[in-house]
Design a protein around this motif. Structure first.
Motif, PDB file in Angstrom:
ATOM      1  N   ASP A  89       0.827  -1.201   0.000  1.00 16.09           N
ATOM      2  CA  ASP A  89       0.000   0.000   0.000  1.00 16.09           C
ATOM      3  C   ASP A  89       0.865   1.257   0.000  1.00 16.09           C
ATOM      4  O   ASP A  89       0.417   2.332   0.360  1.00 16.09           O
ATOM      5  CB  ASP A  89      -0.936   0.015   1.202  1.00 16.09           C
ATOM      6  CG  ASP A  89      -0.185   0.070   2.531  1.00 16.09           C
ATOM      7  OD1 ASP A  89       1.061  -0.103   2.537  1.00 16.09           O
ATOM      8  OD2 ASP A  89      -0.839   0.297   3.574  1.00 16.09           O
ATOM      9  N   LYS A  90       2.134   1.106  -0.427  1.00 13.48           N
ATOM     10  CA  LYS A  90       3.062   2.236  -0.489  1.00 13.48           C
ATOM     11  C   LYS A  90       3.507   2.458  -1.929  1.00 13.48           C
ATOM     12  O   LYS A  90       3.670   1.515  -2.693  1.00 13.48           O
ATOM     13  CB  LYS A  90       4.283   1.974   0.393  1.00 13.48           C
ATOM     14  CG  LYS A  90       3.949   1.817   1.873  1.00 13.48           C
ATOM     15  CD  LYS A  90       5.190   1.557   2.705  1.00 13.48           C
ATOM     16  CE  LYS A  90       5.782   0.195   2.416  1.00 13.48           C
ATOM     17  NZ  LYS A  90       6.902  -0.132   3.337  1.00 13.48           N
ATOM     18  N   VAL A 153      -3.391   7.407  -6.546  1.00 12.84           N
ATOM     19  CA  VAL A 153      -4.498   7.183  -5.609  1.00 12.84           C
ATOM     20  C   VAL A 153      -5.634   6.455  -6.313  1.00 12.84           C
ATOM     21  O   VAL A 153      -6.221   5.507  -5.774  1.00 12.84           O
ATOM     22  CB  VAL A 153      -4.991   8.524  -5.016  1.00 12.84           C
ATOM     23  CG1 VAL A 153      -6.240   8.307  -4.171  1.00 12.84           C
ATOM     24  CG2 VAL A 153      -3.892   9.174  -4.173  1.00 12.84           C
ATOM     25  N   GLY A 157      -5.880   2.996  -4.721  1.00 13.47           N
ATOM     26  CA  GLY A 157      -6.909   3.138  -3.700  1.00 13.47           C
ATOM     27  C   GLY A 157      -6.599   4.219  -2.686  1.00 13.47           C
ATOM     28  O   GLY A 157      -5.460   4.683  -2.565  1.00 13.47           O
ATOM     29  N   PRO A 158      -7.607   4.628  -1.930  1.00 16.17           N
ATOM     30  CA  PRO A 158      -7.465   5.765  -1.014  1.00 16.17           C
ATOM     31  C   PRO A 158      -6.530   5.517   0.168  1.00 16.17           C
ATOM     32  O   PRO A 158      -6.166   6.468   0.856  1.00 16.17           O
ATOM     33  CB  PRO A 158      -8.904   6.011  -0.540  1.00 16.17           C
ATOM     34  CG  PRO A 158      -9.591   4.692  -0.711  1.00 16.17           C
ATOM     35  CD  PRO A 158      -8.969   4.064  -1.918  1.00 16.17           C
ATOM     36  N   HIS A 159      -6.178   4.273   0.421  1.00 19.42           N
ATOM     37  CA  HIS A 159      -5.318   3.984   1.571  1.00 19.42           C
ATOM     38  C   HIS A 159      -3.832   3.951   1.210  1.00 19.42           C
ATOM     39  O   HIS A 159      -2.996   3.685   2.082  1.00 19.42           O
ATOM     40  CB  HIS A 159      -5.723   2.639   2.198  1.00 19.42           C
ATOM     41  CG  HIS A 159      -7.135   2.613   2.676  1.00 19.42           C
ATOM     42  ND1 HIS A 159      -7.596   3.411   3.702  1.00 19.42           N
ATOM     43  CD2 HIS A 159      -8.212   1.886   2.240  1.00 19.42           C
ATOM     44  CE1 HIS A 159      -8.887   3.185   3.901  1.00 19.42           C
ATOM     45  NE2 HIS A 159      -9.286   2.266   3.031  1.00 19.42           N
ATOM     46  N   VAL A 160      -3.503   4.242  -0.054  1.00 19.16           N
ATOM     47  CA  VAL A 160      -2.107   4.244  -0.457  1.00 19.16           C
ATOM     48  C   VAL A 160      -1.343   5.361   0.255  1.00 19.16           C
ATOM     49  O   VAL A 160      -1.889   6.432   0.544  1.00 19.16           O
ATOM     50  CB  VAL A 160      -1.976   4.408  -1.993  1.00 19.16           C
ATOM     51  CG1 VAL A 160      -2.502   5.768  -2.449  1.00 19.16           C
ATOM     52  CG2 VAL A 160      -0.542   4.223  -2.442  1.00 19.16           C
ATOM     53  N   LYS A 161      -0.091   5.115   0.547  1.00 18.02           N
ATOM     54  CA  LYS A 161       0.799   6.125   1.132  1.00 18.02           C
ATOM     55  C   LYS A 161       1.873   6.447   0.100  1.00 18.02           C
ATOM     56  O   LYS A 161       2.618   5.564  -0.331  1.00 18.02           O
ATOM     57  CB  LYS A 161       1.409   5.606   2.434  1.00 18.02           C
ATOM     58  CG  LYS A 161       0.370   5.447   3.549  1.00 18.02           C
ATOM     59  CD  LYS A 161       0.967   4.853   4.790  1.00 18.02           C
ATOM     60  CE  LYS A 161       1.051   3.338   4.726  1.00 18.02           C
ATOM     61  NZ  LYS A 161      -0.275   2.684   4.759  1.00 18.02           N
ATOM     62  N   GLN A 185      -2.808  11.504   0.748  1.00 14.44           N
ATOM     63  CA  GLN A 185      -2.037  10.251   0.668  1.00 14.44           C
ATOM     64  C   GLN A 185      -0.541  10.505   0.504  1.00 14.44           C
ATOM     65  O   GLN A 185       0.266   9.602   0.697  1.00 14.44           O
ATOM     66  CB  GLN A 185      -2.537   9.392  -0.488  1.00 14.44           C
ATOM     67  CG  GLN A 185      -3.913   8.785  -0.267  1.00 14.44           C
ATOM     68  CD  GLN A 185      -5.047   9.727  -0.648  1.00 14.44           C
ATOM     69  OE1 GLN A 185      -4.815  10.874  -1.060  1.00 14.44           O
ATOM     70  NE2 GLN A 185      -6.281   9.259  -0.532  1.00 14.44           N
TER      71      GLN A 185
END
Length: 313
Positions: A89-90, A153, A157-161, A185
């Protein structure tokens, strides 16, 4: 008598004005028009024994997705390479240097991918696969980078960093982007050997390459700045990393070579002082411009990893 003096004076002033315009047209072409630049270091060949060969070979061979996007102004089609990482998720957005392209960033892409990051490496305007008439030195490109972040993003997805990273002109692009309203993000930034402003860098290079003393820089630099305004849309003094860092509150890692003369090492201290967020500074010993990873790869990776471990969770 007086008419003759006025006539000669007018001719002299006209000659000076024409000389200034001709000189600035030359400087504008050298600095801002994408073309081969003899004063730049030639890229390393991809062969065994050269610096960072394994990392660059990995980038050469790894499957890539080719992404395209309209520039933020809608005038140009931009290209990028995207390299996914499994179950991550990065993501990192990597910005290349002056008159380079995405493929010159292979060693950095390999480093981040090994750390578990999805990697997006765009071509800046006028370079690589991206359209564009002029080199923007990071100022118009900052809006393109924000748009690439939004693309990440949308894709991940919205949780990506997202971490933004850049070297040389890419480092300046990173700092210039830092002061914009960015997607939430985007959680951290790393810049390597970026300049304080376009005006400061062009003035430094004019002095270094052409040995211009203080007086002739005026009015050459102001007129050159006017040309950039008319052709690219900004005065050189506007394009300031320092000014944008005053608005940054994200964590920023500053890296610079201790022996950098192309973007003088003193500039990193000005940038570092200007930043308003959590920040760290590493001046790499004995490194020339953009050579910190090449000359001290293990220390470079350690500084980057420790910074990311602290701020990207």
């Amino acid at each position: 008598m007086w008419k003759r003096i006025v006539r000669w004076g007018t001719c002299l002033v006209g000659a000076v004005v024409i000389s200034i315009i001709v000189a600035d047209l030359y400087f504008f072409h050298v600095a801002f028009v994408p073309a081969k630049k003899d004063f730049l270091e030639k890229p390393l060949p991809l062969r065994p024994g050269t610096a960072l060969y394994q990392q660059r070979l990995w980038y050469h061979d790894v499957p890539k997705q080719h992404w395209t996007m309209e520039s933020a102004t809608g005038r140009y089609r931009l290209g990028a390479n995207y390299i996914p990482a499994r179950h991550s998720d990065k993501a990192v957005l990597i910005c290349h240097g002056y008159m380079q392209n995405k493929n010159d960033m292979g060693a950095y892409a390999a480093m981040f991918h090994q750390m578990g990051y999805n990697v997006l490496v765009p071509d800046a305007r006028g370079m690589g696969d991206s359209q564009g008439k002029y080199v923007g030195f990071g100022w118009p490109e900052r809006y393109d980078e924000r748009k690439w972040m939004k693309r990440l993003v949308h894709h991940l997805g919205p949780h990506v960093k997202i971490v933004m990273f850049g070297v040389s002109m890419g480092g300046a692009t990173t700092m210039m982007t830092s002061g914009l309203h960015l997607p939430k993000q985007c959680v951290a930034m790393i810049e390597d050997c970026g300049y304080t402003s376009v005006k400061a860098e062009i003035t430094h290079e004019a002095k270094d390459m052409y040995h211009m003393p203080a007086i002739p820089r005026w009015p050459l630099i102001p007129v050159l700045s006017l040309m950039t305004k008319l052709r690219i849309g900004y005065f050189m003094g506007e394009a300031s990393s320092v000014r944008m860092l005053h608005h940054n509150h994200r964590p920023m890692l500053f890296i610079h070579g201790a022996k950098d003369t192309f973007v003088p090492t003193r500039m990193v201290y000005q940038n570092y002082r200007a930043d308003r967020g959590p920040k760290e500074l590493w001046v790499c010993p004995d490194a020339d411009h953009a050579h910190s990873l090449r000359t001290h790869s293990r220390e470079y990776e350690r500084h980057v990893q420790q910074f990311l471990n602290k701020y990207v969770h």
